[in-house]
Design a protein around this motif. Structure first.
Motif, PDB file in Angstrom:
ATOM      1  N   VAL A 109     -18.881 -10.142  10.215  1.00 45.15           N
ATOM      2  CA  VAL A 109     -18.096  -9.234  10.467  1.00 45.15           C
ATOM      3  C   VAL A 109     -17.353  -8.509   9.932  1.00 45.15           C
ATOM      4  CG1 VAL A 109     -15.373  -9.439  11.649  1.00 45.15           C
ATOM      5  CG2 VAL A 109     -17.026 -11.067  11.179  1.00 45.15           C
ATOM      6  N   TYR A 110     -18.006  -6.913  10.489  1.00 48.68           N
ATOM      7  CA  TYR A 110     -17.181  -5.612   9.867  1.00 48.68           C
ATOM      8  C   TYR A 110     -15.878  -5.000   9.985  1.00 48.68           C
ATOM      9  CZ  TYR A 110     -18.164  -1.113   8.030  1.00 48.68           C
ATOM     10  OH  TYR A 110     -17.683   0.828   7.358  1.00 48.68           O
ATOM     11  N   LEU A 111     -15.189  -4.827   8.752  1.00 48.15           N
ATOM     12  CA  LEU A 111     -14.178  -4.556   9.249  1.00 48.15           C
ATOM     13  C   LEU A 111     -13.957  -3.106   9.073  1.00 48.15           C
ATOM     14  CD1 LEU A 111     -11.860  -7.629   7.502  1.00 48.15           C
ATOM     15  CD2 LEU A 111     -12.512  -6.717  10.039  1.00 48.15           C
ATOM     16  N   ARG A 112     -13.756  -1.723   9.950  1.00 51.73           N
ATOM     17  CA  ARG A 112     -13.815  -0.782   9.857  1.00 51.73           C
ATOM     18  C   ARG A 112     -12.436   0.445   8.866  1.00 51.73           C
ATOM     19  NH1 ARG A 112     -17.679   2.002  14.594  1.00 51.73           N
ATOM     20  NH2 ARG A 112     -15.770   0.654  15.632  1.00 51.73           N
ATOM     21  N   GLY A 113     -12.465   0.968   8.707  1.00 53.13           N
ATOM     22  CA  GLY A 113     -10.985   1.547   8.119  1.00 53.13           C
ATOM     23  C   GLY A 113     -11.487   2.730   7.592  1.00 53.13           C
ATOM     24  N   ASP A 114     -10.756   3.842   7.733  1.00 48.03           N
ATOM     25  CA  ASP A 114     -10.420   5.063   7.071  1.00 48.03           C
ATOM     26  C   ASP A 114     -10.026   4.835   5.680  1.00 48.03           C
ATOM     27  OD1 ASP A 114      -8.926   7.478   8.093  1.00 48.03           O
ATOM     28  OD2 ASP A 114      -7.889   7.181   6.989  1.00 48.03           O
ATOM     29  N   LYS A 115     -10.510   5.975   5.101  1.00 48.90           N
ATOM     30  CA  LYS A 115      -9.781   5.546   3.454  1.00 48.90           C
ATOM     31  C   LYS A 115      -9.202   6.367   3.534  1.00 48.90           C
ATOM     32  CE  LYS A 115     -13.830   7.956   1.559  1.00 48.90           C
ATOM     33  NZ  LYS A 115     -14.376   9.044   0.914  1.00 48.90           N
ATOM     34  N   ASN A 116      -8.287   6.320   4.017  1.00 42.65           N
ATOM     35  CA  ASN A 116      -6.437   7.654   3.499  1.00 42.65           C
ATOM     36  C   ASN A 116      -6.367   5.795   3.492  1.00 42.65           C
ATOM     37  OD1 ASN A 116      -7.410   9.650   3.066  1.00 42.65           O
ATOM     38  ND2 ASN A 116      -7.416  10.215   4.868  1.00 42.65           N
ATOM     39  N   LEU A 117      -5.874   5.131   4.971  1.00 39.59           N
ATOM     40  CA  LEU A 117      -4.890   3.637   5.429  1.00 39.59           C
ATOM     41  C   LEU A 117      -5.920   2.717   4.060  1.00 39.59           C
ATOM     42  CD1 LEU A 117      -4.041   1.908   6.969  1.00 39.59           C
ATOM     43  CD2 LEU A 117      -5.891   1.855   8.239  1.00 39.59           C
ATOM     44  N   ILE A 118      -7.031   3.147   3.362  1.00 41.70           N
ATOM     45  CA  ILE A 118      -7.212   1.468   2.646  1.00 41.70           C
ATOM     46  C   ILE A 118      -6.645   1.976   1.426  1.00 41.70           C
ATOM     47  CG2 ILE A 118      -9.100   0.471   1.932  1.00 41.70           C
ATOM     48  CD1 ILE A 118     -10.569   0.880   4.676  1.00 41.70           C
ATOM     49  N   ALA A 119      -7.029   3.322   1.153  1.00 39.06           N
ATOM     50  CA  ALA A 119      -6.426   4.146  -0.340  1.00 39.06           C
ATOM     51  C   ALA A 119      -4.828   3.589  -0.364  1.00 39.06           C
ATOM     52  CB  ALA A 119      -6.439   5.391  -0.432  1.00 39.06           C
ATOM     53  N   ASP A 120      -4.249   3.820   0.465  1.00 41.00           N
ATOM     54  CA  ASP A 120      -2.485   3.459   0.879  1.00 41.00           C
ATOM     55  C   ASP A 120      -2.161   1.772   0.902  1.00 41.00           C
ATOM     56  OD1 ASP A 120      -1.400   6.140   1.726  1.00 41.00           O
ATOM     57  OD2 ASP A 120      -1.395   5.859   3.356  1.00 41.00           O
ATOM     58  N   ARG A 121      -3.521   1.478   1.733  1.00 37.59           N
ATOM     59  CA  ARG A 121      -3.315  -0.201   1.802  1.00 37.59           C
ATOM     60  C   ARG A 121      -3.549  -0.911  -0.571  1.00 37.59           C
ATOM     61  NH1 ARG A 121      -5.991  -2.921   6.187  1.00 37.59           N
ATOM     62  NH2 ARG A 121      -4.828  -2.643   7.803  1.00 37.59           N
ATOM     63  N   LEU A 122      -4.268  -0.117  -0.744  1.00 37.23           N
ATOM     64  CA  LEU A 122      -4.807  -0.814  -2.808  1.00 37.23           C
ATOM     65  C   LEU A 122      -3.750   0.021  -3.073  1.00 37.23           C
ATOM     66  CD1 LEU A 122      -8.479   0.223  -2.367  1.00 37.23           C
ATOM     67  CD2 LEU A 122      -6.995  -2.012  -2.498  1.00 37.23           C
ATOM     68  N   ARG A 123      -2.967   0.760  -3.386  1.00 33.53           N
ATOM     69  CA  ARG A 123      -1.550   1.559  -4.396  1.00 33.53           C
ATOM     70  C   ARG A 123      -0.635   0.797  -3.883  1.00 33.53           C
ATOM     71  NH1 ARG A 123      -3.816   6.599  -3.076  1.00 33.53           N
ATOM     72  NH2 ARG A 123      -2.779   6.150  -0.918  1.00 33.53           N
ATOM     73  N   ALA A 124      -0.887  -0.001  -2.127  1.00 34.82           N
ATOM     74  CA  ALA A 124       0.773  -1.308  -2.233  1.00 34.82           C
ATOM     75  C   ALA A 124       0.318  -2.707  -2.494  1.00 34.82           C
ATOM     76  CB  ALA A 124       0.200  -1.279  -0.892  1.00 34.82           C
TER      77      ALA A 124
END
Length: 178
Positions: A109-124
Motif C-alpha cells: 500500500v503506497y501512501l503517495r504525497g506531495d513533498k510540501n504537504l509531507i514537509a509540513d507534517r514533519l515540521r509539526a
C-alpha cells in the motif's frame, strides 16, 4: 471486514516516505480489518536510529539487516496464521522484494504525497528520530511501486478515515495471467 471475512490477503506493507502517515494509516487499517499492526521502525538497530537522529541518511548497507528483520517478522506472523499490517518506508523496489519475499498473500500500500504537504507534517511532528532535514533524501531514494508489484496507491491529501476507506475498498486478489 475482518481477516476471517477476507482471507485473500494476510499481510499489508504500508509504505511511503517519512511523514506520509504510514503508522497512522496502518493503525486505522488494523482497527478496520482486525489485523495486527507493527511498525518497522521497531526493528531498526540502535546504530540506524543514532544515524537518523543525527541527520545522517541511511545507506543500503544500513538498511539490509533491518529489512531482513522486518521480513522475518512478517514471515513469523504469517507462519502462525496471523494477518499483519507492517508500516515500513520500503522506498526501493529491492527493499520491497525482500519484504514481500514472493508471497502472493502480501500487498504493498503506497501512501503517495506531495513533498510540501509531507514537509509540513514533519515540521509539526515531535519526539520522532527522523528529522525533517532528511525528507529530501527520502524522496531521492524513493522508487514508486511499479505496476507489476500490484500496489494499492493512495494519495494522502485526505482524512485518515477517507484514506483507510479507500484502501479497504481496493483490497482484492491480484489476478495474474498464466
Amino acid at each position: 471486514m475482518s481477516a476471517s471475512q477476507d482471507s485473500a490477503f494476510c499481510a499489508l506493507i504500508v509504505m511511503g516516505v517519512s511523514g506520509s502517515g504510514k503508522t497512522t494509516i496502518a493503525n486505522a487499517l488494523g482497527r478496520r480489518l482486525e489485523w495486527m499492526v507493527e511498525d518497522a521502525d521497531r526493528f531498526h538497530p540502535a546504530s540506524n536510529i543514532e544515524k537518523m537522529s543525527a541527520g545522517i541518511a541511511l545507506t543500503d548497507g544500513d538498511r539490509w539487516p533491518w529489512l531482513r528483520a522486518v521480513a522475518a517478522e512478517i514471515g513469523r506472523r504469517r507462519a502462525s496464521g496471523t494477518s499483519i499490517i507492517m508500516a515500513c518506508s520500503a522506498l526501493k523496489r529491492a527493499y520491497r522484494d525482500i519484504l514481500v519475499h514472493g508471497r502472493r498473500d502480501t500487498r504493498i500500500v503506497y501512501l503517495r504525497g506531495d513533498k510540501n504537504l509531507i514537509a509540513d507534517r514533519l515540521r509539526a511532528r515531535y519526539a520522532h528520530f527522523m528529522p525533517p532535514e532528511l525528507l529530501e533524501s527520502q524522496f531521492e531514494t524513493l522508487e514508486e511501486p511499479a505496476e507489476d508489484e500490484h500496489p494499492i496507491v493512495v494519495d494522502i491529501d485526505a482524512t485518515v478515515d477517507a484514506i483507510a476507506d479507500r484502501i479497504v475498498t481496493m483490497l482484492r486478489p491480484v489476478r495474474t495471467v498464466s
